[in-house]
Scaffold this motif. Sequence first.
Motif, PDB file in Angstrom:
ATOM      1  N   GLN A  31       0.946  -1.185   0.204  1.00 13.27           N
ATOM      2  CA  GLN A  31       0.036  -0.089  -0.176  1.00 13.27           C
ATOM      3  C   GLN A  31       0.867   1.338  -0.004  1.00 13.27           C
ATOM      4  O   GLN A  31       0.403   2.217  -0.392  1.00 13.27           O
ATOM      5  N   TYR A  32       2.146   1.209   0.620  1.00 17.52           N
ATOM      6  CA  TYR A  32       3.038   2.406   0.474  1.00 17.52           C
ATOM      7  C   TYR A  32       3.983   2.157  -0.533  1.00 17.52           C
ATOM      8  O   TYR A  32       4.620   0.929  -0.585  1.00 17.52           O
ATOM      9  N   TYR A  49       7.073   9.404  -1.594  1.00 12.04           N
ATOM     10  CA  TYR A  49       6.604   8.483  -0.658  1.00 12.04           C
ATOM     11  C   TYR A  49       4.993   8.636  -0.801  1.00 12.04           C
ATOM     12  O   TYR A  49       4.597   9.792  -0.650  1.00 12.04           O
ATOM     13  N   THR A  50       4.428   7.458  -1.580  1.00 12.99           N
ATOM     14  CA  THR A  50       3.023   7.813  -1.596  1.00 12.99           C
ATOM     15  C   THR A  50       2.219   6.430  -1.027  1.00 12.99           C
ATOM     16  O   THR A  50       2.690   5.431  -0.833  1.00 12.99           O
ATOM     17  N   TYR A  51       0.841   6.901  -0.737  1.00 11.15           N
ATOM     18  CA  TYR A  51       0.079   5.858  -0.246  1.00 11.15           C
ATOM     19  C   TYR A  51      -0.997   5.414  -1.214  1.00 11.15           C
ATOM     20  O   TYR A  51      -1.579   6.365  -1.743  1.00 11.15           O
ATOM     21  N   SER A  52      -1.250   4.208  -1.432  1.00 12.76           N
ATOM     22  CA  SER A  52      -2.582   3.743  -2.356  1.00 12.76           C
ATOM     23  C   SER A  52      -2.044   4.360  -3.858  1.00 12.76           C
ATOM     24  O   SER A  52      -0.933   4.668  -4.302  1.00 12.76           O
ATOM     25  N   LYS A  67      -2.439   0.850  -8.678  1.00 12.74           N
ATOM     26  CA  LYS A  67      -2.765  -0.536  -7.919  1.00 12.74           C
ATOM     27  C   LYS A  67      -3.408  -1.646  -8.759  1.00 12.74           C
ATOM     28  O   LYS A  67      -3.044  -2.846  -8.487  1.00 12.74           O
ATOM     29  N   MET A  91       8.427  -0.778  -1.429  1.00 13.36           N
ATOM     30  CA  MET A  91       7.185  -0.979  -1.069  1.00 13.36           C
ATOM     31  C   MET A  91       6.674  -1.581   0.136  1.00 13.36           C
ATOM     32  O   MET A  91       7.844  -2.423   0.426  1.00 13.36           O
ATOM     33  N   GLN A  94       0.077  -2.831   4.942  1.00 16.05           N
ATOM     34  CA  GLN A  94      -0.345  -2.337   6.143  1.00 16.05           C
ATOM     35  C   GLN A  94      -0.055  -3.541   7.185  1.00 16.05           C
ATOM     36  O   GLN A  94       0.410  -4.805   7.158  1.00 16.05           O
ATOM     37  N   ALA A 100       4.278  -4.724   6.860  1.00 18.66           N
ATOM     38  CA  ALA A 100       4.540  -3.251   7.194  1.00 18.66           C
ATOM     39  C   ALA A 100       5.911  -3.246   7.622  1.00 18.66           C
ATOM     40  O   ALA A 100       6.228  -1.909   7.832  1.00 18.66           O
TER      41      ALA A 100
ATOM     42  N   ASN B  99       5.682   2.138   9.117  1.00 16.98           N
ATOM     43  CA  ASN B  99       4.667   2.649   8.059  1.00 16.98           C
ATOM     44  C   ASN B  99       4.912   4.306   7.827  1.00 16.98           C
ATOM     45  O   ASN B  99       4.186   4.823   7.137  1.00 16.98           O
ATOM     46  N   GLN B 100       6.134   4.690   8.133  1.00 17.93           N
ATOM     47  CA  GLN B 100       6.272   6.195   7.992  1.00 17.93           C
ATOM     48  C   GLN B 100       7.492   6.071   7.316  1.00 17.93           C
ATOM     49  O   GLN B 100       8.279   5.171   7.085  1.00 17.93           O
TER      50      GLN B 100
END
Lengths: 115, 113
Positions: A31-32, A49-52, A67, A91, A94, A100, B99-100
């Motif tokens: 997801q990251y 740095y991006t999410y989704s 995605k 990458m 969660q 994660a 997750n940072q």
Amino acid sequence: QKEVEQDPGPLSVPEGAIVSLNCTYSNSAFQYFMWYRQYSRKGPELLMYTYSSGNKEDGRFTAQVDKSSKYISLFIRDSQPSDSATYLCAMSGQINTGTASKLTFGTGTRLQVTL
Amino acid sequence: GAGVSQSPSNKVTEKGKDVELRCDPISGHTALYWYRQSLGQGLEFLIYFQGNSAPDKSGLPSDRFSAERTGGSVSTLTIQRTQQEDSAVYLCASSFTINQPQHFGDGTRLSIL
């Protein structure tokens, strides 16, 4: 088959060109999404740095995440000789997916920007 | 300091010796990670710390590898009875929490003769 695939290059472009760097991945838990730049004998430096899914722009850099296709890209506009480095995608997922606590990296693409 | 600091920057040792690698994370970062980078394998995860605990040690390649973190800050990666295949660059990263964004040091280049 690796979880993250990245063309190792080398990729050589003239100064001022638009550069496109890409990675594909297989784990839908991711997801990251990150892009790092690594100069010789230095540690990776975080660029994006991006999410989704979606796009993110920062100066000359644009990161895209699709995605649905499990495909991420980094675009560099107006490339400079100082952009010559290895670019690594990375990458993670969660907390409840077991992905994660670590980054999974591509092998890196070596970029050379020539005068 | 402002960034992640690792020492030594280079280490050459003989096969069979023990080595200790040190990482000083960014102040205030509770999460700390060790990775290994080698030509054939790319960048591989070794271990993750949250505070002084290591909830994920899944990347440690053998029981010759161990790590600890004290005071929620400095971490040491120890390799016992080094082998030639341990030659690599060992990178440390830290993040505010899991997750940072992870920020890396410049690594320790380890060569086993």
